[in-house]
Enzyme design. Structure first.
Site, PDB file in Angstrom:
ATOM      1  N   GLU A  13       0.989  -1.375   0.339  1.00  0.00           N
ATOM      2  CA  GLU A  13      -0.525  -0.660   0.108  1.00  0.00           C
ATOM      3  C   GLU A  13       0.492   1.318   0.309  1.00  0.00           C
ATOM      4  OE1 GLU A  13      -2.979   0.150  -0.605  1.00  0.00           O
ATOM      5  OE2 GLU A  13      -2.983  -1.813  -0.235  1.00  0.00           O
ATOM      6  N   ASP A  33       4.202  -3.902  -5.520  1.00  0.00           N
ATOM      7  CA  ASP A  33       4.357  -5.320  -5.619  1.00  0.00           C
ATOM      8  C   ASP A  33       5.690  -5.290  -5.214  1.00  0.00           C
ATOM      9  OD1 ASP A  33       1.865  -6.622  -4.980  1.00  0.00           O
ATOM     10  OD2 ASP A  33       1.782  -7.626  -7.118  1.00  0.00           O
TER      11      ASP A  33
END
Length: 416
Positions: A278, A359
């Site tokens: 995030e 990611d």
């Protein structure tokens, strides 16, 4: 028949046919792969969990088809069926002010649409979500949430609509430039206010307790150079068994939020990796990029509306007899998705690109193996299918399919 009526019907037919075709592909693909766990997940996901995800996806797909048909019927009734025309004719006959009449007529249409959506929303929550063990809400909570959403829409949305209509009425040819500036300013204000004013109306946010998890998260924030107004745990379990984590807000009003369900599902290292993902969105400036893209698309849309608003065929072609700024704005909002449907894959492509970048950031600032194990748990516990149809996911998925996403993380580990 008005030429634009024909164009609208053709665009609507094509977009809905493609949507139904994609939905059928998704159902067939998921069903065809239901019997066996994909090789990449054979050791980590039980067959029962894989089949539950498939059944959950199929159940939501069936409801989605019904919802789409109802949405199509409602749209046609409101436009070519004369629903919008009736509402605007009635309110303009009893309210002298064009702006106030437009606001009330628009509010009437939105309220009707909201009430018509209730049955499928109830079925989703109390039948499908209940059947698969996710629903934690009650009827009282459901209707309380719905009433609060309507109230917020009225308190916040109607004054904004009145302001936009005033600008359309009084500014002149290039009203859409000022309207765009107002809408973007309002969007930024709402993003800033959401964590501390809007979200607490629906959920309880408790500061995370001192301990090993908070200390680990704080070290991650320090490594990433991220400052926030606190780390909070949200009582998501009072409505659903699904888990998530996110950061919200802008400027000095940013918050990090974990669903309580997520904290119960993942270990501390997995939670750290999920949060690193995030934070990756923030550090890679994805929020700013999405805001910029939204601003550009909004400006183009309002520019087009600025031209359409003076075209009589735009109104008559959609079943409205009398020109009005409010009717033009409402018609444009309702029918534009039929013409912009094929832009979805472009938007989804960039969103998935952002997910890969986040990611990669998580793999650099936390343990990639923990990111993978956390993702697998989330896919399993949220009953997200591991085998979506590639074409369907290209249109509709904002996140890469599980196998592709995990392969990307494994490649990042191998490349170190």
């Amino acid at each position: 028949m008005n030429t634009f009526t024909v164009i609208f019907i053709v665009a609507l037919t094509i977009s809905y046919c493609v949507q139904f075709w994609l939905s059928r592909r998704q159902s067939a693909y998921v069903l065809a792969h239901r019997a066996e766990v994909p090789a990449a997940f054979a050791r980590s996901v039980p067959l029962a969990a894989h089949q539950k995800a498939a059944d959950y996806t199929l159940a939501k797909g069936k409801l989605g088809k019904i919802d789409s048909i109802l949405g199509l019927v409602v749209l046609l009734l409101l436009t070519l069926g004369g629903g919008i025309n009736l509402a605007f004719m009635f309110w303009s006959s009893v309210i002298e002010s064009p702006i106030l009449a437009g606001v009330v007529a628009s509010a009437t249409i939105f309220l009707a649409m909201s009430l018509l959506e209730l049955p499928t929303s109830l079925y989703q929550t109390f039948v499908i979500e209940e059947q698969f063990g996710f629903n934690k809400s009650t009827l009282k909570q459901f209707f309380k949430d719905h009433a609060l959403q309507l109230a917020l829409g009225a308190v916040i949305g109607l004054p904004l609509l009145a302001l936009i209509l005033w600008v359309m009425e009084n500014v002149g040819t290039y009203w859409w430039l000022l309207a765009w500036a107002i809408m973007m300013g309002f969007s930024l204000l709402m993003s800033w206010l959401f964590p501390t004013v809007i979200a607490p109306l629906f959920n309880k946010f408790t500061p995370m307790e001192e301990g090993a998890l908070k200390a680990r998260i704080q070290k991650l924030l320090d490594r990433c150079g991220f400052s926030s107004q606190g780390i909070f745990v949200m009582d998501g379990s009072k409505r659903s068994g699904h888990g998530n984590a996110y950061f919200t807000g802008l400027g000095n009003n940013k918050r990090i939020v974990f669903f309580d369900t997520l904290i119960k599902s993942l270990d501390d290292e997995e939670l750290e990796a999920v949060l690193a993902h995030e934070l990756g969105h923030f550090k890679c400036k994805h929020v700013i990029k999405m805001l910029a893209a939204t601003a550009v698309m909004s400006l183009i849309s309002l520019g087009i509306l600025g031209w359409l608003i003076d075209q009589s065929w735009f109104y008559t072609g959609l079943g409205v007899e009398q020109k009005s700024n409010a009717a033009a704005l409402l018609l444009f909002m309702l029918v534009s998705p039929a013409f912009t449907f094929f832009m979805q894959p472009i938007s989804a492509f960039f969103q998935r690109k952002f997910e890969f970048e986040a990611d990669s950031f998580a793999a650099e600032h936390a343990q990639a193996t923990k990111m993978i194990s956390g993702l697998v748990k989330l896919y399993e516990e949220n009953a997200s299918t591991l085998t979506p149809d590639p074409l369907y996911s290209a249109f509709h998925y904002s996140h890469p399919p599980a196998a592709i996403r995990i392969a990307h993380l494994e490649a990042k580990m191998a490349g170190r």
